[in-house]
Design an enzyme around this catalytic site. Structure first.
Site, PDB file in Angstrom:
ATOM      1  N   ASP A  67       0.809  -1.221   0.000  1.00  0.00           N
ATOM      2  CA  ASP A  67       0.000   0.000   0.000  1.00  0.00           C
ATOM      3  C   ASP A  67       0.846   1.276   0.000  1.00  0.00           C
ATOM      4  O   ASP A  67       2.071   1.228   0.168  1.00  0.00           O
ATOM      5  CB  ASP A  67      -0.972   0.000   1.197  1.00  0.00           C
ATOM      6  CG  ASP A  67      -0.308  -0.432   2.504  1.00  0.00           C
ATOM      7  OD1 ASP A  67       0.931  -0.422   2.584  1.00  0.00           O
ATOM      8  OD2 ASP A  67      -1.041  -0.785   3.436  1.00  0.00           O
ATOM      9  N   HIS A 138      -7.672  -4.189   9.817  1.00  0.00           N
ATOM     10  CA  HIS A 138      -7.376  -4.021   8.391  1.00  0.00           C
ATOM     11  C   HIS A 138      -6.083  -4.738   8.006  1.00  0.00           C
ATOM     12  O   HIS A 138      -5.171  -4.888   8.820  1.00  0.00           O
ATOM     13  CB  HIS A 138      -7.374  -2.544   7.956  1.00  0.00           C
ATOM     14  CG  HIS A 138      -6.221  -1.719   8.372  1.00  0.00           C
ATOM     15  ND1 HIS A 138      -6.337  -0.434   8.859  1.00  0.00           N
ATOM     16  CD2 HIS A 138      -4.885  -1.949   8.349  1.00  0.00           C
ATOM     17  CE1 HIS A 138      -5.151   0.067   9.109  1.00  0.00           C
ATOM     18  NE2 HIS A 138      -4.257  -0.828   8.811  1.00  0.00           N
ATOM     19  N   GLU A 143      -9.891  -1.525   4.774  1.00  0.00           N
ATOM     20  CA  GLU A 143     -10.592  -1.201   6.018  1.00  0.00           C
ATOM     21  C   GLU A 143     -11.825  -2.092   6.198  1.00  0.00           C
ATOM     22  O   GLU A 143     -12.300  -2.713   5.231  1.00  0.00           O
ATOM     23  CB  GLU A 143     -11.031   0.271   5.971  1.00  0.00           C
ATOM     24  CG  GLU A 143      -9.874   1.262   5.921  1.00  0.00           C
ATOM     25  CD  GLU A 143      -9.194   1.478   7.275  1.00  0.00           C
ATOM     26  OE1 GLU A 143      -9.133   0.545   8.098  1.00  0.00           O
ATOM     27  OE2 GLU A 143      -8.697   2.600   7.489  1.00  0.00           O
TER      28      GLU A 143
HETATM   29  C1  GLP Z   1      -0.707   0.562   8.352  1.00  0.00           C
HETATM   30  C2  GLP Z   1      -0.437  -0.289   7.123  1.00  0.00           C
HETATM   31  C3  GLP Z   1      -0.653  -1.744   7.380  1.00  0.00           C
HETATM   32  C4  GLP Z   1       0.032  -2.146   8.659  1.00  0.00           C
HETATM   33  C5  GLP Z   1      -0.569  -1.405   9.806  1.00  0.00           C
HETATM   34  C6  GLP Z   1       0.037  -1.775  11.151  1.00  0.00           C
HETATM   35  O1  GLP Z   1      -2.003   0.972   8.467  1.00  0.00           O
HETATM   36  N1  GLP Z   1      -1.247   0.091   6.039  1.00  0.00           N
HETATM   37  O2  GLP Z   1      -0.178  -2.484   6.276  1.00  0.00           O
HETATM   38  O3  GLP Z   1      -0.122  -3.526   8.848  1.00  0.00           O
HETATM   39  O4  GLP Z   1      -0.341  -0.024   9.577  1.00  0.00           O
HETATM   40  O5  GLP Z   1       1.169  -1.022  11.391  1.00  0.00           O
HETATM   41  P1  GLP Z   1       2.113  -1.164  12.632  1.00  0.00           P
HETATM   42  O6  GLP Z   1       2.988  -2.322  12.339  1.00  0.00           O
HETATM   43  O7  GLP Z   1       2.869   0.126  12.688  1.00  0.00           O
HETATM   44  O8  GLP Z   1       1.242  -1.384  13.819  1.00  0.00           O
END
Ligand code: GLP
Length: 254
Positions: A67, A138, A143
């Site tokens: 993403d 998500h 979402e």
């Molecule tokens: C973002 C990304 C996701 C990721 C999520 C969790 O929203 N789009 O792909 O899995 O954050 O991130 P973190 O590892 O910082 O908790």
């Protein structure tokens, strides 16, 4: 089953070995990569491990990230392209031609979304997909409510996601409102999926996932239908899970 590691560091080391094997494969290999704080120690370990193994050319590797924020270009410190360059690609000399992320600053987003899913399919699909999870369940930026048959598309980020990710921005107003994400159908076509979840702040998310039916309101629950998904947790993230569904990494390795 959930594979539980004592610490985030141990989970990261284990995952980095899997990625290293894939990246050094002698046959064409397409790997789906993810960003976020969960992945930072994974990539740090991977860099270290690859560097100590000597020079590598990764000739068979192509990566596609999950993403990207709409409106941020690759020089923006909070763009996921910037993250990948800083946390992995620049350190191992992986050329741009082998690494793909959606371009959040492109002029025709719809065309790019269609191209992105097709480009993965033309490579024969993803051999492996690395995933984190948002506190609302998500995956990528899919979402709650995203159709399970979705391909790469633009999403409006939920308030919860903008709050969660706001920690990386100086001002909440700067947090993008939209993102481009690989769709759920694209993720489900990966031959193998590893979902990594760490930290006490994700313990409730893990429990919600565990209790959830396969339901579009809990996007990650679609993985319960995937024949080759592995869920890796640290102890903090696993703390609310029933003991009988946990496999402890140390026990297993002994
Ligand atoms: C973002 C990304 C996701 C990721 C999520 C969790 O929203 N789009 O792909 O899995 O954050 O991130 P973190 O590892 O910082 O908790």
């Amino acid at each position: 089953m959930y594979l539980v590691f004592p610490t985030h560091a141990e989970l990261a080391r284990y995952t980095s070995q899997k990625l290293k094997t894939l990246m050094l494969s002698a046959v064409p290999t397409t790997v789906g990569l993810a960003t976020g704080s969960t992945m930072e120690p994974v990539y740090a370990n991977l860099i270290q491990s690859l560097q100590s193994a000597g020079s590598q050319d990764f000739k068979q590797l192509v990566s596609f990230n999950l993403d990207e924020y709409v409106g941020l270009n690759r020089q923006h410190p909070q763009s996921y392209r910037y993250y990948m360059q800083q946390h992995l690609f620049d350190h191992i000399g992986l050329p741009d031609e082998q690494t793909f992320l959606p371009d959040g600053s492109c002029t025709d987003i719809d065309e790019q979304c269609a191209w992105y899913s097709q480009a993965i399919q033309q490579r024969g699909g993803l051999d492996f997909q690395l995933l984190g999870i948002g506190t609302n369940g998500h995956i990528g930026f899919n979402e709650p409510g995203t159709p399970f048959d979705s391909r790469t598309h633009v999403v409006e980020l939920s308030e919860q996601t903008r709050i969660d990710n706001g920690r990386f921005f100086d001002d909440f107003a700067e947090v993008p409102t939209h993102a481009i994400t690989l769709g759920i159908a694209d993720i489900m076509e990966a031959k193998e999926v590893w979902l990594l979840i760490t930290g006490e702040h994700k313990a409730q998310t893990v429990l919600n996932y565990h209790r959830s039916a396969v339901d579009e309101n809990m996007p990650a629950s679609v993985l319960k239908r995937h024949p080759n998904t592995h869920i890796l947790l640290d102890q903090a993230a696993a703390s609310l899970l029933p003991a009988e569904v946990q496999t402890h990494y140390r026990t297993q390795a002994a």
